[in-house]
Design a protein around this motif. Structure first.
Motif, PDB file in Angstrom:
ATOM      1  N   ARG A 111       0.976  -1.076  -0.031  1.00 41.19           N
ATOM      2  CA  ARG A 111      -0.004   0.006   0.124  1.00 41.19           C
ATOM      3  C   ARG A 111       0.792   1.280  -0.050  1.00 41.19           C
ATOM      4  NH1 ARG A 111      -2.210  -0.662   6.126  1.00 41.19           N
ATOM      5  NH2 ARG A 111      -0.222  -0.285   7.171  1.00 41.19           N
ATOM      6  N   PHE A 112       0.379   2.377  -0.453  1.00 37.69           N
ATOM      7  CA  PHE A 112       0.908   3.704  -0.472  1.00 37.69           C
ATOM      8  C   PHE A 112       0.687   4.314   0.694  1.00 37.69           C
ATOM      9  CE2 PHE A 112       2.347   7.733  -1.607  1.00 37.69           C
ATOM     10  CZ  PHE A 112       3.533   7.514  -2.460  1.00 37.69           C
ATOM     11  N   HIS A 113       1.586   4.862   1.670  1.00 38.31           N
ATOM     12  CA  HIS A 113       1.294   5.392   2.948  1.00 38.31           C
ATOM     13  C   HIS A 113       0.374   6.671   2.764  1.00 38.31           C
ATOM     14  CE1 HIS A 113       1.916   6.710   7.050  1.00 38.31           C
ATOM     15  NE2 HIS A 113       2.141   7.989   6.606  1.00 38.31           N
ATOM     16  N   ARG A 114      -0.629   6.530   3.604  1.00 37.09           N
ATOM     17  CA  ARG A 114      -1.621   7.673   3.511  1.00 37.09           C
ATOM     18  C   ARG A 114      -1.365   8.560   4.459  1.00 37.09           C
ATOM     19  NH1 ARG A 114      -7.704   5.842   3.995  1.00 37.09           N
ATOM     20  NH2 ARG A 114      -6.853   5.201   6.178  1.00 37.09           N
ATOM     21  N   LEU A 115      -1.159  10.130   4.454  1.00 37.38           N
ATOM     22  CA  LEU A 115      -0.868  11.075   5.507  1.00 37.38           C
ATOM     23  C   LEU A 115      -2.354  11.184   6.216  1.00 37.38           C
ATOM     24  CD1 LEU A 115       1.004  13.653   3.256  1.00 37.38           C
ATOM     25  CD2 LEU A 115       1.906  11.901   4.864  1.00 37.38           C
ATOM     26  N   GLU A 116      -2.177  11.221   7.493  1.00 43.92           N
ATOM     27  CA  GLU A 116      -3.259  11.742   8.471  1.00 43.92           C
ATOM     28  C   GLU A 116      -3.742  13.140   8.207  1.00 43.92           C
ATOM     29  OE1 GLU A 116      -5.180   9.136   9.504  1.00 43.92           O
ATOM     30  OE2 GLU A 116      -3.684   7.763   9.063  1.00 43.92           O
TER      31      GLU A 116
END
Length: 228
Positions: free
Chosen positions: A223-228
């Protein structure tokens, strides 16, 4: 505009066969018998795609890929007589996009060529820019910038990055990624998918051994990291 393909093989019979068959299917074909002459030809003729044998005199296919990838990102499909997957994987690690094993079916080869070329020209026009953190992707120009610096990806690496970035935080199963990329010509197994992910990490991550963006979900996929 006619698509130009550079065929690189030390066997004259193979060069002649591919020249005739690909010409019949509308491609302009130029040839080279070894890696050194292929470098010269590629620099001066600027082909749209390269079909590259691995085992050649003077400069083999591995050396060609390593040197050529420092200059250009023209898609490369390996053609090899060896059936050991490790040979093809090494070529992928150096920057090739796909591979076929001799003897191959000419119709299949043409399909692979056309699929690879579609990857280059088929950027999604619905969204021109993808941006997550310090990773920017311009879909129209196929330019990728990381931390403000342009990085050069192979066509398949670009498609892999775009697939992941379109859904940050979503876990893509390995089979799902392979099937998605197969629509644009990827025909590799899990091990070759690993190679492309590793290559992509080396180009966009500060520390590829501890990736910030392309995360492994163990036993599942990526997965590609999701910014919070």
């Amino acid at each position: 505009m006619t698509t130009t393909i550079l065929v690189v093989d030390d066997q004259a019979s193979v060069r002649q066969l591919l020249r005739e068959y690909l010409s019949e299917h509308g491609f302009k074909v130029i040839t080279a018998a070894d890696g050194q002459s292929a470098l010269y030809t590629a620099r001066h003729e600027n082909p749209d795609l390269i079909l590259l044998d691995l085992m050649m005199p003077r400069m083999d296919g591995y050396q060609f890929i390593k040197q050529f990838r420092q200059e250009r990102q023209t898609p490369i499909i390996i053609i090899t007589a060896r059936e050991e997957e490790s040979d093809a994987v090494l070529g992928l690690e150096l920057g090739a996009d796909d591979y076929v094993v001799k003897p191959f079916r000419l119709r299949e080869l043409v399909a692979r060529i056309r699929a690879t070329l579609r990857r280059i020209s088929g950027a999604d026009q619905r969204m021109e820019i993808l941006h997550v953190g310090d990773v920017w992707v311009d879909l129209q120009s196929r330019v990728v910038k990381v931390r403000g610096k342009e990085v050069y990806l192979t066509p398949l690496e670009f498609d892999l990055l775009v697939t992941l970035m379109r859904a940050p935080g979503r876990v893509f199963r390995r089979e799902e990624l392979a099937n998605h990329l197969a629509e644009s010509g990827f025909a590799g197994l899990n091990s070759t998918l690993n190679v492309h992910v590793r290559n992509l990490r080396c180009k966009i991550e500060k520390d590829p051994a501890h990736p910030e963006w392309i995360e492994t979900v163990f036993g599942v996929g990526y997965r590609f990291h999701r910014l919070e």
